[in-house]
Design a protein around this motif. Structure first.
Motif, PDB file in Angstrom:
ATOM      1  N   TRP A  98      63.593 -17.319  96.389  1.00 57.26           N
ATOM      2  CA  TRP A  98      63.887 -17.711  97.766  1.00 57.26           C
ATOM      3  C   TRP A  98      62.910 -16.997  98.698  1.00 57.26           C
ATOM      4  O   TRP A  98      62.921 -15.775  98.812  1.00 57.26           O
ATOM      5  N   LYS A  99      62.071 -17.771  99.381  1.00 56.17           N
ATOM      6  CA  LYS A  99      61.034 -17.186 100.224  1.00 56.17           C
ATOM      7  C   LYS A  99      61.614 -16.434 101.414  1.00 56.17           C
ATOM      8  O   LYS A  99      61.068 -15.422 101.844  1.00 56.17           O
ATOM      9  N   GLN A 100      62.742 -16.936 101.957  1.00 58.19           N
ATOM     10  CA  GLN A 100      63.324 -16.276 103.122  1.00 58.19           C
ATOM     11  C   GLN A 100      63.974 -14.939 102.778  1.00 58.19           C
ATOM     12  O   GLN A 100      64.199 -14.114 103.640  1.00 58.19           O
ATOM     13  N   ASN A 101      64.314 -14.752 101.507  1.00 56.02           N
ATOM     14  CA  ASN A 101      64.902 -13.487 101.078  1.00 56.02           C
ATOM     15  C   ASN A 101      64.195 -13.036  99.807  1.00 56.02           C
ATOM     16  O   ASN A 101      64.520 -13.482  98.717  1.00 56.02           O
ATOM     17  N   PRO A 102      63.222 -12.156  99.937  1.00 59.99           N
ATOM     18  CA  PRO A 102      62.397 -11.779  98.787  1.00 59.99           C
ATOM     19  C   PRO A 102      63.127 -10.961  97.727  1.00 59.99           C
ATOM     20  O   PRO A 102      62.537 -10.612  96.713  1.00 59.99           O
ATOM     21  N   LYS A 103      64.427 -10.631  97.958  1.00 65.27           N
ATOM     22  CA  LYS A 103      65.200  -9.878  96.968  1.00 65.27           C
ATOM     23  C   LYS A 103      66.027 -10.800  96.076  1.00 65.27           C
ATOM     24  O   LYS A 103      66.862 -10.335  95.312  1.00 65.27           O
ATOM     25  N   HIS A 104      65.755 -12.090  96.145  1.00 68.74           N
ATOM     26  CA  HIS A 104      66.685 -13.088  95.621  1.00 68.74           C
ATOM     27  C   HIS A 104      65.925 -14.087  94.760  1.00 68.74           C
ATOM     28  O   HIS A 104      64.938 -14.687  95.180  1.00 68.74           O
ATOM     29  N   CYS A 105      66.373 -14.252  93.517  1.00 73.87           N
ATOM     30  CA  CYS A 105      65.832 -15.301  92.659  1.00 73.87           C
ATOM     31  C   CYS A 105      66.991 -15.907  91.871  1.00 73.87           C
ATOM     32  O   CYS A 105      68.145 -15.502  92.044  1.00 73.87           O
ATOM     33  N   GLY A 106      66.689 -16.847  90.981  1.00 71.85           N
ATOM     34  CA  GLY A 106      67.769 -17.416  90.206  1.00 71.85           C
ATOM     35  C   GLY A 106      67.359 -18.632  89.425  1.00 71.85           C
ATOM     36  O   GLY A 106      66.163 -18.959  89.298  1.00 71.85           O
ATOM     37  N   LYS A 117      63.488  -7.949  91.605  1.00 71.61           N
ATOM     38  CA  LYS A 117      63.652  -9.405  91.568  1.00 71.61           C
ATOM     39  C   LYS A 117      62.481 -10.063  90.840  1.00 71.61           C
ATOM     40  O   LYS A 117      62.676 -10.966  90.006  1.00 71.61           O
ATOM     41  N   ASP A 118      61.262  -9.591  91.120  1.00 70.25           N
ATOM     42  CA  ASP A 118      60.087 -10.171  90.461  1.00 70.25           C
ATOM     43  C   ASP A 118      60.135  -9.945  88.952  1.00 70.25           C
ATOM     44  O   ASP A 118      59.753 -10.835  88.170  1.00 70.25           O
ATOM     45  N   ARG A 119      60.616  -8.786  88.540  1.00 72.12           N
ATOM     46  CA  ARG A 119      60.745  -8.510  87.102  1.00 72.12           C
ATOM     47  C   ARG A 119      61.714  -9.496  86.450  1.00 72.12           C
ATOM     48  O   ARG A 119      61.432 -10.068  85.390  1.00 72.12           O
ATOM     49  N   ILE A 120      62.866  -9.700  87.100  1.00 76.96           N
ATOM     50  CA  ILE A 120      63.863 -10.633  86.556  1.00 76.96           C
ATOM     51  C   ILE A 120      63.280 -12.036  86.448  1.00 76.96           C
ATOM     52  O   ILE A 120      63.394 -12.702  85.401  1.00 76.96           O
ATOM     53  N   ALA A 121      62.649 -12.498  87.532  1.00 78.84           N
ATOM     54  CA  ALA A 121      62.098 -13.855  87.545  1.00 78.84           C
ATOM     55  C   ALA A 121      61.004 -14.011  86.495  1.00 78.84           C
ATOM     56  O   ALA A 121      60.952 -15.027  85.786  1.00 78.84           O
ATOM     57  N   ASP A 122      60.125 -13.035  86.371  1.00 73.37           N
ATOM     58  CA  ASP A 122      59.023 -13.123  85.389  1.00 73.37           C
ATOM     59  C   ASP A 122      59.561 -13.159  83.963  1.00 73.37           C
ATOM     60  O   ASP A 122      59.061 -13.906  83.113  1.00 73.37           O
ATOM     61  N   ILE A 123      60.588 -12.350  83.682  1.00 69.06           N
ATOM     62  CA  ILE A 123      61.167 -12.339  82.334  1.00 69.06           C
ATOM     63  C   ILE A 123      61.817 -13.683  82.015  1.00 69.06           C
ATOM     64  O   ILE A 123      61.650 -14.236  80.915  1.00 69.06           O
ATOM     65  N   LEU A 124      62.553 -14.240  82.985  1.00 74.15           N
ATOM     66  CA  LEU A 124      63.187 -15.543  82.760  1.00 74.15           C
ATOM     67  C   LEU A 124      62.144 -16.632  82.528  1.00 74.15           C
ATOM     68  O   LEU A 124      62.305 -17.483  81.646  1.00 74.15           O
ATOM     69  N   MET A 125      61.064 -16.604  83.316  1.00 74.78           N
ATOM     70  CA  MET A 125      60.016 -17.611  83.138  1.00 74.78           C
ATOM     71  C   MET A 125      59.305 -17.434  81.797  1.00 74.78           C
ATOM     72  O   MET A 125      58.918 -18.409  81.151  1.00 74.78           O
ATOM     73  N   SER A 126      59.145 -16.176  81.373  1.00 72.05           N
ATOM     74  CA  SER A 126      58.490 -15.930  80.083  1.00 72.05           C
ATOM     75  C   SER A 126      59.337 -16.424  78.916  1.00 72.05           C
ATOM     76  O   SER A 126      58.825 -16.616  77.813  1.00 72.05           O
TER      77      SER A 126
END
Length: 405
Positions: A296-304, A278-287
């Motif tokens: 989502w803080k309550q579910n650390p496997k979840h971004c979007g 999930k962190d890889r996906i989020a970092d790539i999107l932000m980059s």
């Protein structure tokens, strides 16, 4: 400083050794894992079967012997005479033609009995003095002292010629225990021994070699139904026991060296892996300059990707899990029919093979494999562009309405 450099060097060595042990363990366990996965995929949940619905007796050896005997007995009320017995003889001759040759003429007036002299199933002809000994081991029972040789001695002592000794385990891993046999026992028994697993996915087995062909030997719908149901039962039991066989192989591999510790470390890493994914996906999107990425803080496997509008939130959620990813497209707290989806975004979701899901809440959803990270990002961005166009169009329409245009 030297001590710090020494610590870093030792740490890198430790990590390198650990990665090497993981690679070695995964390489050695690959076949076991593939076999286990194959068995799991082949299982169907709660299959419709009259035997499993009505009783738990199918776990017992006598249950299987009773059913097999009925179809082998020429005088039974299936009213097919020796059709099923002859199909069995054809199966044994075809499968073990290099060692046995059973003449059907010797069994024209044969009978099938249960437990004569403790033999599970005895097919014999008083007229020809020929017999077939069948030892049923579908419940995985151990062999008794000189079990098969004693049956051979008994029947030859009564003046019969033993044409075959058929050994029926549930799967191919079980073979007769010869530790109590004499050299003479081996000389008598081994040339007649036919080991027939009840079922296996590849190779000769009782279901495909005898039971299924028997359905073509009769027009009696009751016989056909019983044989089919019994065949399916054997498949169910075989797949269940294969779980234990494969797990035993895995267990034994864990007893070697540091394999158990390595397996535990792999298990722990697999638990943490979706968070890293999930962190890889989020970092790539932000980059890539997406300023609406959220985790989502309550579910650390979840971004979007999220869009806050006066009408509500529009979201492209990306869920990571051990087997891959899931993208979910929806309007927060809105049913699909309430979201003013544009024709373009609906066409895009359809072209990308998203499907409607309504369990819990309504959304468009698609599954991706573990190796699909690049595809997940690419398709999330395609949907994001379509969603931005849709929301811009909605915003322009709202402005026009307020302006009275």
């Amino acid at each position: 400083m030297d001590s710090f450099d020494s610590f870093i060097e030792r740490y890198e060595t430790m990590i390198g050794d650990h990665i090497a042990s993981i690679k070695a363990f995964l390489s050695g366990s690959k076949a076991i894992g593939w076999e286990y996965s194959k068995v799991k995929k082949s299982k169907s949940g709660n299959p419709f079967n009259v035997f499993t619905m009505t009783s738990d007796l199918y776990y017992r050896e006598n249950f299987h012997s009773d059913i097999i005997r009925v179809f082998l007995d020429t005088a039974e009320n299936h009213n097919e005479g020796n059709a099923f017995l002859f199909a069995f003889i054809d199966f044994i001759n075809k499968s073990f033609g290099n060692k046995v040759s059973i003449s059907k003429q010797d069994y024209e007036t044969a009978k099938a009995e249960r437990e004569p002299g403790r033999i599970d199933i005895l097919v014999s002809s008083e007229a020809s003095k020929h017999c077939i000994i069948i030892e049923n081991k579908m419940n995985n029972a151990p062999d008794t002292h000189r079990q098969l040789p004693k049956y051979y001695d008994r029947m030859t002592g009564l003046g019969y010629k033993v044409d075959a000794i058929v050994y029926l385990p549930l799967n191919a891993d079980k073979i007769p225990d010869q530790t109590t046999w004499t050299d003479e026992d081996r000389q008598h028994v081994l040339p007649l021994l036919c080991i027939v697993p009840a079922y296996r996915q590849k190779g000769m087995n009782l279901v495909e070699g005898w039971l299924e062909p028997c359905t073509l030997k009769t027009k009696n719908i009751d016989c056909v139904s019983v044989i089919r149901q019994y065949s399916e039962l054997i498949k169910i039991l075989s797949k269940n026991i294969m779980d234990n066989v494969i797990l035993e192989k895995f267990y034994n591999s864990l007893l070697v060296g540091e394999n158990h510790k390595t397996a535990i470390s792999i298990k722990n890493m697999l638990t943490d892996l979706p968070i890293y994914m999930k962190d890889r996906i989020a970092d790539i999107l932000m980059s890539k300059n997406h300023n609406n990425v959220w985790k989502w803080k309550q579910n650390p496997k979840h971004c979007g990707l999220i869009h806050d509008t006066p009408d509500g939130q529009y979201k492209i959620d990306i869920w990571s899990h051990e087997c891959g990813y899931t993208i979910k497209v929806f309007g927060q707290n809105m049913s699909i029919k309430d979201v003013p989806w544009s024709d373009n975004i609906l066409a895009g979701l359809n072209q990308l093979n998203f499907v409607v899901k309504t369990d819990g809440y309504e959304r468009y959803e698609k599954e991706y494999s573990f190796t699909d990270e690049a595809k997940v990002i690419e398709e999330a961005e395609i949907i994001e562009d379509l969603m931005c166009d849709m929301l811009k169009q909605n915003n322009d329409n709202n402005k026009d309405k307020r302006a009275g245009i």
